[in-house]
Motif scaffolding. Structure first.
Motif, PDB file in Angstrom:
ATOM      1  N   ASN A  80      46.098  41.823  39.835  1.00 49.87           N
ATOM      2  CA  ASN A  80      46.957  42.246  38.719  1.00 49.87           C
ATOM      3  C   ASN A  80      46.612  41.548  37.410  1.00 49.87           C
ATOM      4  N   HIS A  81      45.329  41.302  37.173  1.00 48.63           N
ATOM      5  CA  HIS A  81      44.875  40.650  35.941  1.00 48.63           C
ATOM      6  C   HIS A  81      44.156  41.647  35.034  1.00 48.63           C
ATOM      7  N   ASN A  82      44.351  41.470  33.715  1.00 51.07           N
ATOM      8  CA  ASN A  82      43.628  42.311  32.758  1.00 51.07           C
ATOM      9  C   ASN A  82      42.321  41.630  32.356  1.00 51.07           C
ATOM     10  N   PRO A  83      41.439  42.314  31.641  1.00 52.73           N
ATOM     11  CA  PRO A  83      40.121  41.754  31.315  1.00 52.73           C
ATOM     12  C   PRO A  83      40.143  40.418  30.595  1.00 52.73           C
ATOM     13  N   MET A  84      41.007  40.256  29.596  1.00 52.07           N
ATOM     14  CA  MET A  84      41.009  39.000  28.855  1.00 52.07           C
ATOM     15  C   MET A  84      41.556  37.840  29.685  1.00 52.07           C
ATOM     16  N   GLN A  85      42.484  38.123  30.578  1.00 57.20           N
ATOM     17  CA  GLN A  85      42.970  37.082  31.486  1.00 57.20           C
ATOM     18  C   GLN A  85      41.836  36.628  32.410  1.00 57.20           C
ATOM     19  N   ASN A 145      39.478  42.100  41.857  1.00 56.82           N
ATOM     20  CA  ASN A 145      40.731  42.245  41.125  1.00 56.82           C
ATOM     21  C   ASN A 145      41.541  43.309  41.855  1.00 56.82           C
ATOM     22  N   GLN A 146      42.657  42.891  42.471  1.00 55.44           N
ATOM     23  CA  GLN A 146      43.497  43.819  43.223  1.00 55.44           C
ATOM     24  C   GLN A 146      44.618  44.326  42.312  1.00 55.44           C
ATOM     25  N   VAL A 147      44.680  45.646  42.147  1.00 59.29           N
ATOM     26  CA  VAL A 147      45.639  46.260  41.226  1.00 59.29           C
ATOM     27  C   VAL A 147      46.296  47.467  41.892  1.00 59.29           C
ATOM     28  N   GLN A 148      47.416  47.892  41.335  1.00 59.25           N
ATOM     29  CA  GLN A 148      48.075  49.079  41.876  1.00 59.25           C
ATOM     30  C   GLN A 148      47.349  50.330  41.403  1.00 59.25           C
ATOM     31  N   PHE A 149      47.080  51.244  42.351  1.00 60.23           N
ATOM     32  CA  PHE A 149      46.380  52.486  42.005  1.00 60.23           C
ATOM     33  C   PHE A 149      46.623  53.519  43.094  1.00 60.23           C
ATOM     34  N   SER A 150      47.039  54.695  42.685  1.00 63.36           N
ATOM     35  CA  SER A 150      47.214  55.814  43.606  1.00 63.36           C
ATOM     36  C   SER A 150      47.208  57.095  42.790  1.00 63.36           C
TER      37      SER A 150
END
Length: 292
Positions: free
Chosen positions: A134-139, A154-159
Motif C-alpha cells: 500500500n505504498h505510492n512511488p514517492m514513499q 508492493n502489495q496493493v488492492q486491485f480487482s
C-alpha cells in the motif's frame, strides 16, 4: 494463498486448504503479524507440522508495521521491525522469511532506521527479500534511498471492481471521475523499477464492501460478461475475475484470501486463461468504467 482468515478453520481444514493450494500449483503463502492477532501464522505452521522439508517447498511472506492502540497506528521503528520479525518466525516455526513487507506507510518513518533493521535482518539470514504494501512511488523512493536491499514487492488492492491503478491512465485528460490520479501512477512506477505488484482482495468492491462476483444487484453487466466468458472458456466467473488481473503485462500476483477449497482451485486456474484485449476491455467497461 493469503492466510488472513484461516483462523476461522480447524487445523484439519487448514491443512486440507494448504494442500489444495499446493496441488493447484500455488507455492507462495502470504501472512501478516496482525492476521488473527498472530494466530493465523501459528495455525498455518501447526496445520502442516512445519519442518525444514516442508519449508523448502514454500515461499513465505509476512508483513509488519501495523499496531493496535486507541486508534490504531503504524510503526516502522527499528525495534518494532526486529521484534515483529522474531515473533513472526516463532509463530511460523521457520528460521527465515522469503519476503518481509512493511504493511502500510508510517507517516513518522525514518528511512535510516528502517535500513538498520533491514541490514540486521538480512545479515542474520532472517529475511531474504524486502518489500512494501500500500505504498505510492514517492514513499517507495524515500525508503529505497536509504536501503542496501532492493524493494521487490508492493502489495496493493486491485480487482475488476477496484481499479484506481489503471483508471487515470485510461482516462487521461478527460473530465471524468476516473481521470483523477489517485495512486501517483503506482503501476507504471513499479513496472519501471521491476517491483512486483501483488493484488489483495481480488474479488472485493472498495474497502471490504462485498464480493462483486455473483452480485447482480450492483454489478449486473459485469456478471453477464463474466458468465458469458466463463462459458466460453469452460471455467467459472471467479476464474475469469482472476484472469482479468493476471492478463495484465505487469505480471501481477493475485493474493487469494478465500478459505473455500473449490474457489481456491477455480481462482488458480485464472492465470492459464488467455483473455483477448477485447475481452479484457469489455470486462473493464462492464464494471462501470468509461473507455474514451
Amino acid at each position: 494463498m493469503g492466510n488472513m482468515r484461516i483462523n476461522s478453520l480447524s487445523l484439519k481444514e487448514t491443512e486440507a486448504l494448504i494442500h489444495t493450494a499446493q496441488e493447484a500449483g500455488i507455492n507462495f503463502f502470504d501472512h501478516a503479524d496482525i492476521y488473527g492477532g498472530g494466530s493465523c501464522e501459528e495455525q498455518f505452521a501447526q496445520a502442516i507440522s512445519m519442518d525444514k522439508t516442508i519449508r523448502e517447498n514454500m515461499i513465505i511472506q509476512s508483513k509488519c508495521g501495523i499496531r493496535h492502540g486507541a486508534t490504531g497506528y503504524y510503526d516502522f521503528s527499528k525495534d518494532h521491525i526486529l521484534t515483529s520479525v522474531d515473533k513472526i518466525l516463532q509463530r511460523l516455526q521457520t528460521e527465515y522469511l522469503d519476503i518481509l513487507l512493511l504493511h502500510r506507510p508510517d507517516p513518522l518513518m525514518e528511512p535510516e532506521e528502517v535500513a538498520e533493521a533491514f541490514d540486521q535482518l538480512h545479515a542474520s539470514g532472517k529475511v531474504r527479500h524486502f518489500g512494501v504494501s500500500n505504498h505510492n512511488p514517492m514513499q517507495i523512493e524515500l525508503l529505497q534511498k536509504s536501503l542496501n536491499q532492493k524493494l521487490v514487492v508492493n502489495q496493493v488492492q486491485f480487482s475488476l471492481a477496484h481499479t484506481p491503478l489503471i483508471d487515470s491512465g485510461v482516462s487521461l485528460n478527460m473530465n471524468t471521475e476516473n481521470a483523477v490520479n489517485r495512486d501517483s501512477s503506482t503501476l507504471e512506477y513499479c513496472r519501471l523499477n521491476d517491483i512486483t505488484l501483488q493484488a489483495w482482495s481480488p474479488f472485493q468492491t472498495g474497502f471490504f464492501d462485498g464480493v462483486f462476483v455473483g452480485d447482480r444487484e450492483r454489478f449486473p453487466k459485469l456478471n453477464d460478461v463474466l458468465d458469458r466468458l466463463a462459458g466460453k472458456y469452460d471455467v467459472t466467473p471467479t476464474t475469469i475475475a482472476v484472469a482479468w488481473i493476471t492478463r495484465h503485462p505487469a505480471n501481477i500476483q493475485v493474493v487469494l484470501g478465500t478459505t473455500n477449497a473449490g474457489r481456491l482451485r477455480e481462482s488458480a486456474e485464472g492465470s492459464d486463461i488467455p483473455l483477448t484485449r477485447e475481452e479484457w476491455n469489455e470486462l473493464y467497461a462492464a464494471a462501470g468504467n468509461m473507455i474514451p
